[in-house]
Design a protein around this motif. Sequence first.
Motif, PDB file in Angstrom:
ATOM      1  N   HIS A 229     -18.216  11.430  20.908  1.00  0.00           N
ATOM      2  CA  HIS A 229     -19.320  10.462  20.852  1.00  0.00           C
ATOM      3  C   HIS A 229     -19.732  10.267  19.404  1.00  0.00           C
ATOM      4  CE1 HIS A 229     -20.204  10.397  25.186  1.00  0.00           C
ATOM      5  NE2 HIS A 229     -19.686  11.619  25.142  1.00  0.00           N
ATOM      6  N   GLN A 230     -19.629   9.057  18.955  1.00  0.00           N
ATOM      7  CA  GLN A 230     -19.992   8.784  17.561  1.00  0.00           C
ATOM      8  C   GLN A 230     -21.327   8.048  17.526  1.00  0.00           C
ATOM      9  OE1 GLN A 230     -16.896   6.927  15.364  1.00  0.00           O
ATOM     10  NE2 GLN A 230     -18.121   6.781  13.487  1.00  0.00           N
ATOM     11  N   ILE A 231     -22.225   8.551  16.672  1.00  0.00           N
ATOM     12  CA  ILE A 231     -23.507   7.844  16.479  1.00  0.00           C
ATOM     13  C   ILE A 231     -23.405   7.152  15.134  1.00  0.00           C
ATOM     14  CG2 ILE A 231     -26.019   8.110  16.287  1.00  0.00           C
ATOM     15  CD1 ILE A 231     -25.638  10.806  17.819  1.00  0.00           C
ATOM     16  N   GLU A 232     -23.288   5.848  15.164  1.00  0.00           N
ATOM     17  CA  GLU A 232     -23.097   5.144  13.888  1.00  0.00           C
ATOM     18  C   GLU A 232     -24.392   4.965  13.135  1.00  0.00           C
ATOM     19  OE1 GLU A 232     -20.574   1.726  14.345  1.00  0.00           O
ATOM     20  OE2 GLU A 232     -19.099   3.003  15.358  1.00  0.00           O
ATOM     21  N   GLU A 233     -25.461   4.750  13.872  1.00  0.00           N
ATOM     22  CA  GLU A 233     -26.764   4.622  13.230  1.00  0.00           C
ATOM     23  C   GLU A 233     -27.844   5.110  14.195  1.00  0.00           C
ATOM     24  OE1 GLU A 233     -26.911   1.113  10.942  1.00  0.00           O
ATOM     25  OE2 GLU A 233     -28.681   1.814   9.864  1.00  0.00           O
ATOM     26  N   GLY A 234     -28.218   6.366  14.059  1.00  0.00           N
ATOM     27  CA  GLY A 234     -29.209   6.967  14.959  1.00  0.00           C
ATOM     28  C   GLY A 234     -30.600   6.399  14.697  1.00  0.00           C
ATOM     29  N   GLN A 293     -25.906   9.368  10.730  1.00  0.00           N
ATOM     30  CA  GLN A 293     -24.569   9.334  11.321  1.00  0.00           C
ATOM     31  C   GLN A 293     -24.271  10.676  11.993  1.00  0.00           C
ATOM     32  OE1 GLN A 293     -22.881   8.429   7.276  1.00  0.00           O
ATOM     33  NE2 GLN A 293     -21.462   7.259   8.519  1.00  0.00           N
ATOM     34  N   TYR A 296     -20.535  14.029  18.247  1.00  0.00           N
ATOM     35  CA  TYR A 296     -20.661  15.213  19.099  1.00  0.00           C
ATOM     36  C   TYR A 296     -19.660  15.143  20.249  1.00  0.00           C
ATOM     37  CZ  TYR A 296     -23.503  12.374  22.360  1.00  0.00           C
ATOM     38  OH  TYR A 296     -23.948  11.414  23.223  1.00  0.00           O
ATOM     39  N   VAL A 356     -24.043  16.238  12.089  1.00  0.00           N
ATOM     40  CA  VAL A 356     -24.931  15.098  11.792  1.00  0.00           C
ATOM     41  C   VAL A 356     -25.204  15.047  10.289  1.00  0.00           C
ATOM     42  CG1 VAL A 356     -26.118  15.049  14.033  1.00  0.00           C
ATOM     43  CG2 VAL A 356     -27.012  16.504  12.216  1.00  0.00           C
ATOM     44  N   VAL A 396     -30.141  15.309  18.499  1.00  0.00           N
ATOM     45  CA  VAL A 396     -28.828  15.291  19.173  1.00  0.00           C
ATOM     46  C   VAL A 396     -28.755  16.438  20.189  1.00  0.00           C
ATOM     47  CG1 VAL A 396     -26.328  15.599  18.879  1.00  0.00           C
ATOM     48  CG2 VAL A 396     -27.582  14.200  17.269  1.00  0.00           C
ATOM     49  N   LYS A 399     -30.466  15.465  23.294  1.00  0.00           N
ATOM     50  CA  LYS A 399     -29.630  14.503  24.036  1.00  0.00           C
ATOM     51  C   LYS A 399     -28.518  15.262  24.777  1.00  0.00           C
ATOM     52  CE  LYS A 399     -26.957  10.275  23.605  1.00  0.00           C
ATOM     53  NZ  LYS A 399     -27.127  10.175  25.046  1.00  0.00           N
TER      54      LYS A 399
END
Length: 486
Positions: A229-234, A293, A296, A356, A396, A399
Motif C-alpha cells: 500500500h503506497q501513500i503518495e500524499e497522506g 509519503q 505499508y 513513512v 499509519v 490505520k
Amino acid sequence: MAGMDEVGRLFNNNELIVAEVLQSAEAMKAAVRHLEQFMEKSDTAARGKIILATVKGDVHDIGKNLVEIILSNNGYNVVNLGIKVQPETLIEAIRKERPDMVGLSGLLVKSAQQMVITAQDFKSAGVTVPILVGGAALTKRFTDTKIAAEYTGPVFYAKDAMNGLDLANRWVDESQRPELLKKTEADRAAMVKIAEGMEKKPQGVADGRSRSNVRRDVPLPKAPDFDLHQIEEGPLREIFSFINPSMLYGKHLGLKGNLERLLAEKDERAEKLYAAVTAMQEEILAKRTLKAQGIYRYLPCRSRGEDLLIYDPADPTRLLETFTFPRQPAGERLCLSDYVRETDSGEIDSVAFFVVTLGRGVRALSQQWKEAGEYLRSHLLQAIAIEGAEGFAEWVHRKIRNDWGIPDPPETTIPEVLKNKYRGVRVSFGYPACPNMADQRKLFRLLDVTAKIDVELTDGDMMDPEASVSALVFHHPEAKYFRADT
Ligand code: B12
C-alpha cells in the motif's frame, strides 16, 4: 558578543528556552549584519574556528544545526560540512581550515561507533585537533572509554548545544584551557575505572526457561490483504494532530511543563510558542512544503525460536525473509518472535511493516532559512518534520490496526494513542527489542521502499531524509515495549 554570552548564561539557568535562544540569535545576527558595515575587519575577528560535521552514514541535521547557530552567534567561525561526512573529507578540511576544534554529531549508536573510526583515522593522519562530540545515542562513558581511547588529542562530550559552547569557550580561552584539560582527563580516568568495574559484572543470568510465557493461543486477526500500500500524499493536517506535544514543545523547543496545562493557565511563553508552531504548520499546509509519503504491507509469518519467518503471500511455503531477534537473558525472557504463532502451530500469522517520511526537501529549505538568519523558522521546520514523521507513523499504525480488525475502542483519544493505549506494539529497528540496524535492509526489500517513496538507506542503515520512520507492527494483545539486553 557579550549579548549572546548573556543569552547563553540564561539558557543554562533554564531561563531561556531553545526557541527564545534562536529568536535572540536572529536579532543578534540582524544587528551584527547591520553593524558590520561600520566595523574594522579586526573588530569582527572570530573567537575561534570550529568545523562541524555529522559522521559517515548519518543524516542527523537538526542537532548539528542547533549547535552551528549557537556557536556562530557566540562569535565562532563555523564551517559546517553537512551530513554523511567521510573521515577523509574531515581530514582534508582540518588541513585546509586549521580549526580550533572539530565538532562531530550523530543520532544513532552506529554513529557513535563511526566516531571511534573517525578518531582512529584522525590519529593515523597525524591530526590532534580537539574533538567535541554530541548526539542522542552518545554517552559520556562511550566518549571517554571508546572514542578518547583511540585519539591522541583531547575529546570532549557535549550533552547539548549550550554545553558544547561552554566547552569551546573554555578551550579557546588559554587561561581556562589547562584546567579544562585537567578535569577532562581526570573525568576520563574515573570513567574508565567505572566502566572496567561494570564490564566485570555478570550480565544477567538465564533462568533455564527458553521462551517467555506470552500466550500462544490468542485468536489471530486476519490481514485484509498482502498488497503493497503506497501513500503518495497522506493527510498532513490529520497527521499533525498525532504529533506528540511533549516531544515537539518539550524536547525540540525547550518548553518546560505540559503544553495543554500551560495554555489553560494562559502562560505567555507557551502561548507564543503555540502560535509560532501553528503558524508554521499552516504555512506548511498552504504551501505544501512537506509531503507525507508512506508505504505499508501486511505479510504472512510464523516464528521459530528467536526467528520471525516471513512468507511469500503468493506461496506460503516459500520463505521470503528471516529476522532474528535477541531474547531477554533473564526475567520474562521476552523476544519479539514470541508475539507470533510458531511454525508447529499449523496456523499462519501476520505482521505489518511500514516506512513513512515527511522529509523530502526539508534539508535544503531549512538550510536556506538558516543562511538567511531565520533561525527559529529553520529549526521549527525541521522539528515539525521529524516529529511529524513520528506522528505519521502513529497515524499509519492506527490505520493498520483498523484494517486488521483490531481497532481502538471508539472513545480512545489521540493522547491515549500516543501513550500506546492500543492492542499490539510498534517497534523500529534500532530499538532495544530489535537493535540490529542492518535489518532495515530486509525491511526495505520487503516493501520495495526506495523504488516507491523518496527514502534511501545510507551506508550506516539510516534513512535519508532524516524525518523518516520505519516500523514492524505486531497485533498480539500482550505485546509491549521491552529491552532485550537486560
Ligand atoms: C526524536 C527522535 C527521533 C525523531 C527525530 C530524530 C532526530 N533527528 O532527532 C524521528 C522520529 C525521525 C526518529 C527516527 C529514528 N530513530 Co529516533 N529518537 C528520537 C529521540 C526520542 C530523541 C532525539 C532527539 O532528542 N532529537 C533532538 C535533537 C536536537 O537532539 P540531539 O540530536 O541529541 O542533539 C542535541 C545534543 O545531543 C547535542 N548535540 C548533537 N550533536 C552535537 C554535536 C556537537 C559538536 C555538540 C557540541 C553537541 C551536539 O546538541 C543538540 C542540541 O542540544 C531519541 C531518544 C532519546 N531520548 O534521545 C530516539 C533515538 C535516537 N532514535 C532511535 C532510533 C533507533 C531511530 C530510528 C532508527 C528508528 C527507525 N527504524 O525508524 C529512526 C532513524 C531515523 C532515520 N532517518 O534513519 C534510537 C537510537 C538507538 C540506536 N540503536 O542507534 C533512540 C536513542 C531511541 C531508542 N532508545 O531506541 N527518532
